[in-house]
Design a protein around this motif. Structure first.
Motif, PDB file in Angstrom:
ATOM      1  N   SER A 244       0.934  -1.344  -0.135  1.00  0.00           N
ATOM      2  CA  SER A 244      -0.068   0.008   0.035  1.00  0.00           C
ATOM      3  C   SER A 244       0.831   1.202   0.114  1.00  0.00           C
TER       4      SER A 244
ATOM      5  N   LEU B  67      -2.457  -7.208  -5.625  1.00  0.00           N
ATOM      6  CA  LEU B  67      -3.176  -5.988  -5.526  1.00  0.00           C
ATOM      7  C   LEU B  67      -4.520  -5.797  -5.312  1.00  0.00           C
ATOM      8  N   VAL B  68      -5.345  -6.741  -5.927  1.00  0.00           N
ATOM      9  CA  VAL B  68      -6.656  -6.957  -6.056  1.00  0.00           C
ATOM     10  C   VAL B  68      -7.178  -7.321  -4.881  1.00  0.00           C
ATOM     11  N   GLU B  69      -6.463  -8.198  -4.190  1.00  0.00           N
ATOM     12  CA  GLU B  69      -6.647  -8.833  -3.033  1.00  0.00           C
ATOM     13  C   GLU B  69      -6.318  -8.102  -1.971  1.00  0.00           C
TER      14      GLU B  69
ATOM     15  N   GLY C 228      -6.790  -5.082  -1.892  1.00  0.00           N
ATOM     16  CA  GLY C 228      -7.959  -3.865  -1.802  1.00  0.00           C
ATOM     17  C   GLY C 228      -7.267  -2.862  -2.351  1.00  0.00           C
ATOM     18  N   LEU C 229      -6.236  -2.744  -3.166  1.00  0.00           N
ATOM     19  CA  LEU C 229      -5.510  -1.398  -3.721  1.00  0.00           C
ATOM     20  C   LEU C 229      -6.244  -1.294  -5.095  1.00  0.00           C
ATOM     21  N   THR C 230      -6.799  -0.366  -5.322  1.00  0.00           N
ATOM     22  CA  THR C 230      -7.404  -0.364  -6.753  1.00  0.00           C
ATOM     23  C   THR C 230      -6.641   0.675  -7.770  1.00  0.00           C
ATOM     24  N   LEU C 231      -5.693   1.488  -7.246  1.00  0.00           N
ATOM     25  CA  LEU C 231      -4.849   2.391  -7.796  1.00  0.00           C
ATOM     26  C   LEU C 231      -5.708   3.248  -8.606  1.00  0.00           C
ATOM     27  N   GLY C 232      -6.837   3.529  -8.246  1.00  0.00           N
ATOM     28  CA  GLY C 232      -7.851   4.562  -8.857  1.00  0.00           C
ATOM     29  C   GLY C 232      -7.675   4.918 -10.121  1.00  0.00           C
ATOM     30  N   GLU C 233      -6.997   6.379 -10.155  1.00  0.00           N
ATOM     31  CA  GLU C 233      -7.202   6.805 -11.805  1.00  0.00           C
ATOM     32  C   GLU C 233      -5.514   6.613 -12.096  1.00  0.00           C
TER      33      GLU C 233
ATOM     34  N   ASP D 233     -11.647  -1.849   6.245  1.00  0.00           N
ATOM     35  CA  ASP D 233     -10.763  -1.055   4.969  1.00  0.00           C
ATOM     36  C   ASP D 233     -10.697   0.207   4.791  1.00  0.00           C
TER      37      ASP D 233
END
Ligand SMILES: Nc1ncnc2c1ncn2[C@@H]1O[C@H](COP(=O)(O)OP(=O)(O)O)[C@@H](O)[C@H]1O
Ligand SMILES: [Mg+2]
Lengths: 137, 137
Positions: free
Chosen positions: A57, A90-92, A94-99, B96
């Motif tokens: 993160s 990353l998906v697990e 919970g990091l979406t990396l947004g834009e 979260d």
């Protein structure tokens, strides 16, 4: 502390992360990039993470911050070369990396920047003309 | 029942670069225990988050990393131990996006999703211990 070199190629800044960075180095890279974007007027930043084994993160937040900062200077950021195992993790996490924009590799990343750059030119032409309709006549 | 399968090491977590060393040790044990590349990546990412918490919120501590085995498989277990302030509201800490600092609030919740076994004990004023295990398939 490790300092990651920033290369300038045309109006693109290229960063290739080759070592496991401690948090301080991540913060330093973020600051160095902000400084270089503003001092060079670069229109694009490519962060190559093909050698990066994990994105947690902390470094993930750095990508998002760089993307936001670059936008303030009318530049776009693309993260390229993410390994499949890193993407799954990353998906697990919970990091979406947004834009943050991503591309498969450096070549595709540069293509993304060119496309965004072309959009920017059109936008500027339209913005700068008093009578936008005539701009296309 | 699980029993030790040999390798075990304790590392201090006092500075940024100690977190890097923890990641490297966990990676090397995960390879020895024959975890898949995706599972190695998940475990290293989880332990990176936990080691950073030990440093940032626990005021430093130690990581105790070992290769474990049961009758069928091997795995890696890592404990993060500090004598810091403890966590007053554990449920909140697992939410979260919740952070008491400047993080993304994904460390604890994300780490729990990334491993097979997750155990947290904490006492306000005494400290926090988080133990995670990831098994080979
Ligand atoms: N070892 C620890 N000691 C004390 N508090 C902790 C510890 N680990 C986590 N916490 C608390 O739990 C919260 C959530 O942690 P985490 O999910 O890793 O998010 P973040 O690190 O982004 O704050 C932290 O903000 C902190 O308040
Ligand atoms: Mg954290």
């Amino acid at each position: 502390m490790e300092r990651v070199p920033i290369l300038k190629i045309g109006d693109v800044l290229l960063v290739s992360i080759q070592v496991d960075l401690e948090d301080q180095s991540v913060v330093a890279l973020q600051e160095d990039l902000a400084e270089r974007i503003s001092s060079t007027g670069a229109h694009g930043v490519v962060i190559d993470i093909s050698a990066v084994e994990i994105v947690d993160s902390f470094i993930g937040r750095m990508f998002a911050t760089i993307a936001s900062i670059s936008r303030l200077f009318d530049a776009d950021t693309v993260v390229v070369g993410m390994r499949p195992a890193v993407a799954i993790t990353l998906v697990e996490l919970g990091l979406t990396l947004g834009e943050v924009r991503t591309a498969l590799d450096l070549e595709k990343g540069l293509a993304v920047l060119r496309r965004l750059g072309a959009d920017r030119e059109v936008r500027i032409e339209v913005d700068e003309d008093d009578e936008p309709v005539q701009a296309f006549s | 029942m699980t029993s030790p399968a040999g390798e075990r090491k304790e590392l201090p977590i006092r500075r940024d670069d100690d977190v890097v060393r923890v990641r490297q040790l966990v990676r090397s044990y995960a390879q020895q225990a024959k975890l898949s590349l995706v599972d190695q990546t998940k475990l290293v990412t989880a332990t990176s988050e936990l080691a950073r918490n030990t440093l940032t919120y626990g005021g430093g501590g130690v990581a105790d990393v070992e290769i474990v085995a049961d009758t069928r498989r091997r795995g890696v277990r890592a404990s993060f131990i500090d004598e810091g302030p403890g966590i007053a509201d554990v449920e909140l800490a697992f939410t979260d996006g919740w952070t008491s600092g400047k993080g993304l609030g994904l460390g604890l919740s994300g780490a729990r999703r990334l491993v097979d076994e997750f155990n947290l004990t904490t006492e306000v004023g005494r400290g926090t211990t988080v133990t995670v295990t990831k098994w080979g398939r």
